[in-house]
Structure formats: structure tokens, C-alpha cells
Design an enzyme around this catalytic site. Structure first.
Site, short mmCIF file in Angstrom:
data_model
loop_
_atom_site.label_atom_id
_atom_site.label_comp_id
_atom_site.label_asym_id
_atom_site.label_seq_id
_atom_site.Cartn_x
_atom_site.Cartn_y
_atom_site.Cartn_z
N PRO A 19 -35.53 43.16 -52.83
CA PRO A 19 -36.07 42.02 -53.58
C PRO A 19 -37.56 41.87 -53.26
O PRO A 19 -37.98 42.13 -52.12
CB PRO A 19 -35.27 40.82 -53.07
CG PRO A 19 -34.06 41.41 -52.42
CD PRO A 19 -34.48 42.74 -51.88
N LYS A 20 -38.34 41.43 -54.22
CA LYS A 20 -39.75 41.12 -53.98
C LYS A 20 -39.86 39.62 -53.74
O LYS A 20 -39.66 38.83 -54.64
CB LYS A 20 -40.63 41.53 -55.16
CG LYS A 20 -42.11 41.30 -54.88
CD LYS A 20 -42.97 41.61 -56.09
CE LYS A 20 -44.43 41.38 -55.73
NZ LYS A 20 -44.70 40.01 -55.24
N TRP A 21 -40.19 39.26 -52.51
CA TRP A 21 -40.22 37.86 -52.14
C TRP A 21 -41.55 37.21 -52.49
O TRP A 21 -42.60 37.85 -52.42
CB TRP A 21 -39.94 37.71 -50.64
CG TRP A 21 -38.65 38.32 -50.22
CD1 TRP A 21 -38.46 39.41 -49.42
CD2 TRP A 21 -37.33 37.89 -50.60
NE1 TRP A 21 -37.13 39.69 -49.27
CE2 TRP A 21 -36.40 38.76 -49.99
CE3 TRP A 21 -36.85 36.85 -51.40
CZ2 TRP A 21 -35.03 38.63 -50.15
CZ3 TRP A 21 -35.48 36.71 -51.56
CH2 TRP A 21 -34.59 37.60 -50.94
N ASP A 168 -39.56 37.22 -57.08
CA ASP A 168 -40.20 37.40 -58.39
C ASP A 168 -40.15 38.83 -58.89
O ASP A 168 -40.99 39.25 -59.67
CB ASP A 168 -41.64 36.88 -58.37
CG ASP A 168 -42.51 37.57 -57.32
OD1 ASP A 168 -42.00 38.48 -56.65
OD2 ASP A 168 -43.68 37.20 -57.18
#
Length: 335
Positions: A19-21, A168
């Protein structure tokens, strides 16, 4: 290790997905009783997140380097606005916020341990198991989390579809490469929208005054080339009226030549107008992340929208490189 922005998730055995935090990227290094937190621009973050420093000192391991993201939980997600509040000159304010809105550190890479100082030179296929073992033995404090990872393309698609509220998009990393410090060759980022970090190289005043005074109408965006020249690449004008007076004061305090050292606004073209040549140059101090739909001819084709301010990014990190995409055979990605 930085990411290249691409439109689609790469597919194949060479990739690991995460995941892109939506937080502050941070290298966390502990050496005995010393803990160092560094942003992507090399700035010291330790004074702004004392709770992370204290938690790191309580860990069993006394010598290690982690790559991860600092986030602040709020409601059902993470709040970037709460993170921005931490970048405050008053230590008393930072301490108060660290108690009211404590941060989390999401670890997604392990670069060094007491047993292996050269772990960063090994491929991700070895670093990830090492990180998971390190997390199992050490990261049991509530302030630390192991960021999930998968080699499953379907899972990555699900993460992208569900992004929002603190995530995101998706990060894709090459499993066969060592840690790619300072370049974008080993990591790609995929979002529901495309974004870029830009320097504010100047601004234009709005045509109409607000409460009898001149206020900002649009921000002029810049990116650095390989020679270190700052080029004008577009603008953003979606600024809330209530924010314009304070922002105008902030911008006026930074007015100074030359602004853009490469291509500048108002250059000769068939679209030039008298107003397009009237702009105020700024010292390259401010960075914002903008959302855009298309980039060609070394500029954003349409007006952009502001996503957030980026005090954690150095202006010199805002380069054209982040927008470049490697050519790929789409048929191979389908296999």
C-alpha cells in the site's frame, strides 16, 4: 529510494506490492541510545515526533535502520493535516500534539541490523523476510506496525481500488534489486490520480481585490532539470478565498529574483497575453503536491489542483524525473 509515477500496476514475478501510505517518508536509525529520524529531503524529524523516538529506544534491538512512513491515525484513516501540524517551531506545541494525536511508524524495509550492516545491498527478496523476522522479534510496541506486502497482482488491484483514508495507491518494488538509494529504478507508484511535487517559483495576483487588498490568484509551478535549472511547467488557481490573505502574505515575504532560472512564464507564444507576463518571482522555498491529468511538452496541459503542502520535501527534489515513465510492452504485462 524513490518511486516513479506510472499509470498502471506492473505485473509479473519481478514485483512486490505494498500500500502507498499518505504520510511522511522516514528513515529510522537507532545506534545504541541515539535515534535519528530523517525525511526524504534529509531533514531531522526527531524533534517533531518524540513519541516515535521514545518507542524506538524501548525496542529490544539496539542497532538497525528502517525505511517506513510516519502517519497519524484519525477516525477510520490517517490524517495528513495532523502531520502538518507537527512541523511547528514550539517544542511545547509538538509535545502536546504527540500526546493528543500520537503517530505510528509503518515499517516497509530493513536496511541494516547489528548482524548485517550491508542488508541494503541485498535484493528485496532477502530484505523483506529479514524485515518480517525483525518485526516479529522487535516491533511489538503499539507505535510500530509492519506494512503489508504481497506478490499477488489481484491483491494489489484490490488495494488500489480501495485506496483512500490514508492509503492513496499502490507501491510496486522490484524484488531482484538492492535498495536503490537516490533513484527511481526499483520502485513505482500507482494512484487513482496522478500527482507531482512542484516548487512554487512565482505567483500572479488575482484580477479582483479581496476586502480592498490584492491577493494571490494563481501559483506558478516549477520543476528542476538535470542541470539544476527551474522551469515553469504550469499553474494552479484553485485557492480558497478564505486562505488567500494569509497565503498572499506568505508569498510576498518570499518575493525575489529570479524565480525561474529556466523557462519562465510569459515567454513568447501565440497564447501569450499582457497579463501572462505579469508575475512575481519567488525564492524557491515552497513545495506543494498537485494533481494533474496530462503532462506533455514539458508542462501540464491543463490547470492543476492543490493536494497538499509538502514541508517535508526539499525543493531540489522536485524534478522532471518523477514524471518520466519507462517504456513497456503492454502485451508482456498481460502475461
Amino acid at each position: 529510494m524513490e518511486a516513479r509515477s506510472v499509470d498502471t500496476i506492473p505485473r509479473g514475478k519481478a514485483w512486490q506490492y505494498e500500500p502507498k501510505w499518505d504520510g511522511f517518508r522516514c528513515l529510522l536509525c537507532r545506534n545504541g541510545k541515539t535515534v535519528d529520524l530523517r525525511s526524504k529531503s534529509g531533514e531531522d524529524l526527531a524533534r517533531y515526533f518524540p513519541e516515535i523516538v521514545a518507542a524506538a529506544l524501548r525496542l529490544k534491538a539496539t542497532s538497525f535502520t528502517l525505511d517506513g512512513e510516519i502517519v497519524i491515525p484519525q477516525g477510520a484513516g490517517f490524517s495528513f493535516d495532523a502531520l502538518l501540524q507537527r512541523i511547528h517551531p514550539a517544542a511545547s506545541r509538538v509535545k502536546k500534539l504527540s500526546l493528543e494525536t500520537p503517530a505510528l511508524y509503518l515499517a516497509f524495509d530493513l536496511l541494516a541490523t547489528a548482524r548485517d550492516r550491508q542488508l541494503a545491498g541485498k535484493p528485496l527478496s532477502e530484505r523483506r523476510p529479514a524485515l518480517e523476522a525483525f518485526a516479529q522479534a522487535n516491533l511489538k510496541a503499539s507505535i510500530f506496525r509492519l506494512s503489508p506486502a504481497t506478490t499477488g497482482y489481484t491483491t494489489a488491484q484490490k488495494w488500489l481500488a480501495q485506496s483512500g483514508g490514508g492509503s492513496d495507491g499502490v507501491i510496486a518494488k522490484r524484488v531482484d534489486l538492492p535498495y536503490q538509494a537516490g533513484n527511481r529504478d526499483g520502485m513505482q507508484k500507482i494512484k487513482k490520480f496522478r500527482s507531482a511535487d512542484c516548487v512554487i517559483g512565482g505567483f500572479r495576483y488575482a484580477t479582483n481585490k479581496l476586502a480592498g487588498r490584492k491577493v494571490v490568484g494563481s501559483l506558478l509551478l516549477g520543476l528542476y532539470d538535470r542541470e539544476g535549472l527551474l522551469h515553469h511547467v504550469g499553474f494552479t488557481s484553485a485557492i480558497k478565498a478564505g486562505e488567500k490573505p494569509a497565503l498572499t502574505e506568505k508569498l510576498e515575504a518570499l518575493i525575489g529574483e529570479p524565480g525561474f532560472t529556466g523557462n519562465a512564464p510569459g515567454g513568447p507564444s501565440r497564447w501569450s497575453t499582457e497579463r501572462s507576463a505579469k508575475w512575481c518571482p519567488l525564492k524557491p522555498k515552497l513545495v506543494i503536491e498537485i494533481c494533474y491529468d496530462h503532462f506533455s511538452g514539458d508542462r501540464f496541459r491543463h490547470g492543476t489542483s492543490i493536494l497538499r503542502w509538502r514541508p517535508d520535501k526539499a525543493p531540489r527534489q522536485c524534478t522532471f524525473e518523477q514524471l518520466k515513465q519507462k517504456a513497456a510492452d503492454p502485451m508482456k504485462l498481460l502475461k
